[in-house]
Design a protein around this motif. Structure first.
Motif, PDB file in Angstrom:
ATOM      1  N   UNK A  10      19.677 -11.625  -3.594  1.00  0.00           N
ATOM      2  CA  UNK A  10      20.341 -13.385  -3.564  1.00  0.00           C
ATOM      3  C   UNK A  10      19.473 -14.144  -4.146  1.00  0.00           C
ATOM      4  N   UNK A  11      18.274 -13.953  -3.704  1.00  0.00           N
ATOM      5  CA  UNK A  11      17.040 -14.870  -3.859  1.00  0.00           C
ATOM      6  C   UNK A  11      16.998 -14.818  -5.535  1.00  0.00           C
ATOM      7  N   UNK A  22      20.398 -15.130   5.562  1.00  0.00           N
ATOM      8  CA  UNK A  22      21.797 -14.936   6.181  1.00  0.00           C
ATOM      9  C   UNK A  22      22.784 -14.174   5.493  1.00  0.00           C
ATOM     10  N   UNK A  23      22.891 -14.245   3.992  1.00  0.00           N
ATOM     11  CA  UNK A  23      23.824 -13.388   3.635  1.00  0.00           C
ATOM     12  C   UNK A  23      23.575 -11.856   3.434  1.00  0.00           C
ATOM     13  N   UNK A  24      22.192 -11.440   3.795  1.00  0.00           N
ATOM     14  CA  UNK A  24      21.963  -9.816   3.890  1.00  0.00           C
ATOM     15  C   UNK A  24      22.568  -9.438   4.978  1.00  0.00           C
ATOM     16  N   UNK A  25      23.155 -10.223   6.030  1.00  0.00           N
ATOM     17  CA  UNK A  25      23.591  -9.680   7.328  1.00  0.00           C
ATOM     18  C   UNK A  25      25.266  -9.924   7.429  1.00  0.00           C
ATOM     19  N   UNK A  35      30.620 -17.902   3.050  1.00  0.00           N
ATOM     20  CA  UNK A  35      30.135 -18.936   4.358  1.00  0.00           C
ATOM     21  C   UNK A  35      28.591 -19.090   4.716  1.00  0.00           C
ATOM     22  N   UNK A  36      28.080 -17.700   4.204  1.00  0.00           N
ATOM     23  CA  UNK A  36      26.733 -17.741   4.444  1.00  0.00           C
ATOM     24  C   UNK A  36      26.053 -18.592   3.604  1.00  0.00           C
ATOM     25  N   UNK A  37      26.334 -18.507   2.349  1.00  0.00           N
ATOM     26  CA  UNK A  37      25.921 -19.479   1.248  1.00  0.00           C
ATOM     27  C   UNK A  37      26.353 -21.152   1.711  1.00  0.00           C
ATOM     28  N   UNK A  58      17.145 -19.187   8.380  1.00  0.00           N
ATOM     29  CA  UNK A  58      18.191 -18.251   8.203  1.00  0.00           C
ATOM     30  C   UNK A  58      18.130 -17.084   8.909  1.00  0.00           C
ATOM     31  N   UNK A  59      16.802 -16.732   9.498  1.00  0.00           N
ATOM     32  CA  UNK A  59      16.674 -15.599  10.416  1.00  0.00           C
ATOM     33  C   UNK A  59      17.158 -15.997  11.768  1.00  0.00           C
TER      34      UNK A  59
END
Length: 143
Positions: A10-11, A22-25, A35-37, A58-59
């Motif tokens: 993502x990065x 956030x998107x990794x989860x 929604x995470x983005x 994010x964590x």
């Protein structure tokens, strides 16, 4: 692709540190990628102020989503989530010496024994190391 690889991918696509963590989860939080983005969009570069690192925000969002509020006990829920946020920040600061984006970007950060997943992935970009380390700390805290 494992969670670390997802966050790094993502990065590398251009998403900020918060969005990448956030998107990794999404598989656990119930949020869509979009929604995470969207949620994390304003938290890059320390919410554009150089303050709290986006990987941390994010964590903390992720930890909150993984431990939902009990409407019957909002005060207890708030304390539990607050304790998770404090513990995460403590662990992150122990690894990197700061929580603020601006000083972290100036620091000589690279993958070390303190960041095994980042080291295993051969990461050299400091934000990549911070992102993967944030995911690593979340994973440790989920155990």
């Amino acid at each position: 692709m494992n969670r670390y690889e997802k966050a790094a991918a993502y990065h590398h696509k251009g998403f900020n540190c918060c969005q990448s963590v956030l998107a990794a989860y999404t598989d656990l939080t119930g949020l869509s990628e979009q929604a995470s983005f969207d949620m994390g969009g304003g938290f890059g570069a320390g919410a554009q102020t150089g303050e709290l690192c986006g990987a941390i925000t994010g964590a903390i969002m992720t930890l909150g989503l993984l431990t939902p509020v009990n409407p019957e006990d909002p005060v207890g829920s708030k304390r539990r989530t607050g304790a998770l946020a404090k513990e995460f920040q403590k662990r992150f600061q122990e690894k990197f010496g700061d929580l603020r984006c601006h000083p972290l970007l100036k620091a000589d950060i690279h993958a070390t024994d303190a960041t095994p997943a980042a080291q295993d992935m051969g990461l050299t970009n400091r934000c990549d190391v911070l992102i993967i380390s944030a995911v690593e700390i979340i994973e440790e805290m989920r155990k």
